[in-house]
Design a protein around this motif. Structure first.
Motif, PDB file in Angstrom:
ATOM      1  N   TRP A 102       5.703   5.252   2.065  1.00  0.00           N
ATOM      2  CA  TRP A 102       4.401   4.627   1.806  1.00  0.00           C
ATOM      3  C   TRP A 102       3.799   4.042   3.074  1.00  0.00           C
ATOM      4  O   TRP A 102       2.580   4.111   3.278  1.00  0.00           O
ATOM      5  N   VAL A 103       4.626   3.505   3.936  1.00  0.00           N
ATOM      6  CA  VAL A 103       4.114   2.935   5.193  1.00  0.00           C
ATOM      7  C   VAL A 103       3.636   4.053   6.112  1.00  0.00           C
ATOM      8  O   VAL A 103       2.571   3.953   6.742  1.00  0.00           O
ATOM      9  N   MET A 104       4.410   5.115   6.192  1.00  0.00           N
ATOM     10  CA  MET A 104       4.012   6.256   7.016  1.00  0.00           C
ATOM     11  C   MET A 104       2.682   6.836   6.528  1.00  0.00           C
ATOM     12  O   MET A 104       1.778   7.114   7.322  1.00  0.00           O
ATOM     13  N   SER A 105       2.567   7.003   5.217  1.00  0.00           N
ATOM     14  CA  SER A 105       1.332   7.539   4.647  1.00  0.00           C
ATOM     15  C   SER A 105       0.165   6.585   4.876  1.00  0.00           C
ATOM     16  O   SER A 105      -0.946   7.003   5.236  1.00  0.00           O
ATOM     17  N   TYR A 106       0.408   5.304   4.688  1.00  0.00           N
ATOM     18  CA  TYR A 106      -0.606   4.263   4.927  1.00  0.00           C
ATOM     19  C   TYR A 106      -1.152   4.363   6.352  1.00  0.00           C
ATOM     20  O   TYR A 106      -2.357   4.232   6.587  1.00  0.00           O
ATOM     21  N   SER A 107      -0.260   4.597   7.316  1.00  0.00           N
ATOM     22  CA  SER A 107      -0.682   4.625   8.721  1.00  0.00           C
ATOM     23  C   SER A 107      -1.633   5.786   8.997  1.00  0.00           C
ATOM     24  O   SER A 107      -2.440   5.720   9.930  1.00  0.00           O
ATOM     25  N   ARG A 108      -1.552   6.831   8.199  1.00  0.00           N
ATOM     26  CA  ARG A 108      -2.398   8.004   8.409  1.00  0.00           C
ATOM     27  C   ARG A 108      -3.721   7.907   7.647  1.00  0.00           C
ATOM     28  O   ARG A 108      -4.762   8.271   8.174  1.00  0.00           O
ATOM     29  N   TRP A 109      -3.652   7.464   6.406  1.00  0.00           N
ATOM     30  CA  TRP A 109      -4.792   7.567   5.512  1.00  0.00           C
ATOM     31  C   TRP A 109      -5.524   6.262   5.253  1.00  0.00           C
ATOM     32  O   TRP A 109      -6.712   6.275   4.928  1.00  0.00           O
ATOM     33  N   LYS A 110      -4.841   5.138   5.389  1.00  0.00           N
ATOM     34  CA  LYS A 110      -5.432   3.854   5.002  1.00  0.00           C
ATOM     35  C   LYS A 110      -5.917   3.044   6.200  1.00  0.00           C
ATOM     36  O   LYS A 110      -6.984   2.421   6.140  1.00  0.00           O
ATOM     37  N   ASP A 111      -5.149   3.054   7.273  1.00  0.00           N
ATOM     38  CA  ASP A 111      -5.477   2.230   8.430  1.00  0.00           C
ATOM     39  C   ASP A 111      -6.637   2.882   9.203  1.00  0.00           C
ATOM     40  O   ASP A 111      -6.485   3.956   9.788  1.00  0.00           O
ATOM     41  N   GLU A 156      -0.700  -5.541   8.948  1.00  0.00           N
ATOM     42  CA  GLU A 156       0.467  -6.196   9.526  1.00  0.00           C
ATOM     43  C   GLU A 156       1.584  -6.333   8.504  1.00  0.00           C
ATOM     44  O   GLU A 156       2.770  -6.141   8.818  1.00  0.00           O
ATOM     45  N   GLN A 157       1.227  -6.665   7.268  1.00  0.00           N
ATOM     46  CA  GLN A 157       2.235  -6.788   6.213  1.00  0.00           C
ATOM     47  C   GLN A 157       2.840  -5.428   5.873  1.00  0.00           C
ATOM     48  O   GLN A 157       4.047  -5.315   5.650  1.00  0.00           O
TER      49      GLN A 157
END
Length: 231
Positions: A102-111, A156-157
């Motif tokens: 989820w963090v890896m995916s977040y870094s690509r699509w959400k951030d 950051e969280q």
């Protein structure tokens, strides 16, 4: 012949999703002959998720279920020598990789600091996909992140969770060889699936910065990458 269906290749890895890359690496390690077909749309997959396999007319989804099926059907010995303690470690690491996903995916699509670079790199390699299509996927992923929970975190969280997972991996992966010794086992395929999709990403996210500065993770990733090949 077994056919693996997974997301497209990207940045030199055979699947830009950790789960599909895990299965790909496992099948390569275990010496199972297979065809590899890439899909952009997972809607027809079991539970709407990739990867899945077709094997003698049987459709099987979920990366762990696929691996268990292959071990049983093809009498694979890749994990045969593991102790009970090592099998427990594999289970715990596998569940931790679910969190790291989820963090890896977040870094690509959400951030928003990194999504434009990811979008442009994806379109450069897969020209049949346009910005509108990726923006639609971005909106879909935003819904997934919200309901899963990570979408309600600050960047950051969110990264704090991923960095904690990576720290554990950095303490488990040896400087040389594989997690449980000189030869690879299924957990090495799992670790590679996710670390490769961070390490080979040419975008300076916090989780990539962590991997880049941990030589054991880089060595493990590059060793497996050289062994299993690309798409």
């Amino acid at each position: 012949m077994l056919t693996l269906y997974s997301y497209p290749e990207l940045f030199g890895v055979a699947d830009n999703n950790g789960y599909g890359l895990k299965v790909y690496a496992f099948l390569r390690f275990a010496g199972v002959s297979f065809m590899h077909k890439h899909l952009f749309d997972a809607s027809a997959a079991p539970r709407g998720q990739l990867p899945y396999i077709m094997d003698d007319g049987e459709t099987i989804g979920d990366s762990e279920t696929i691996i268990a099926h292959a071990i049983a059907k093809y009498r694979l010995t890749i994990d045969a020598g593991l102790s009970a303690a090592e099998r427990r470690t594999n289970h715990l690491v596998t569940r931790m990789l679910d969190d790291l996903y989820w963090v890896m995916s977040y870094s690509r699509w959400k951030d928003e600091r990194y999504y434009p670079a990811f979008r442009d790199a994806f379109m450069a390699q897969h020209k049949q996909i346009d910005a509108a299509g990726l923006d639609k996927a971005k909106a879909y992923n935003a819904q997934r992140y919200h309901f899963q929970g990570i979408g309600r975190y600050t960047p950051e969280q969110a990264y704090a969770r991923g960095l904690a997972d990576l720290q554990v991996l950095a303490e488990i992966v040896p400087a040389e060889g594989f997690v449980h010794g000189e030869g690879p086992t299924s957990i090495d395929a799992g670790v590679y699936g996710f670390i490769a999709n961070i390490y080979f990403l040419p975008i300076p996210t916090p989780i990539k910065a962590f991997v880049d500065t941990h030589e054991n993770l880089v060595t493990h990733c590059e060793t497996i990458h050289a062994a299993v090949g690309g798409a």
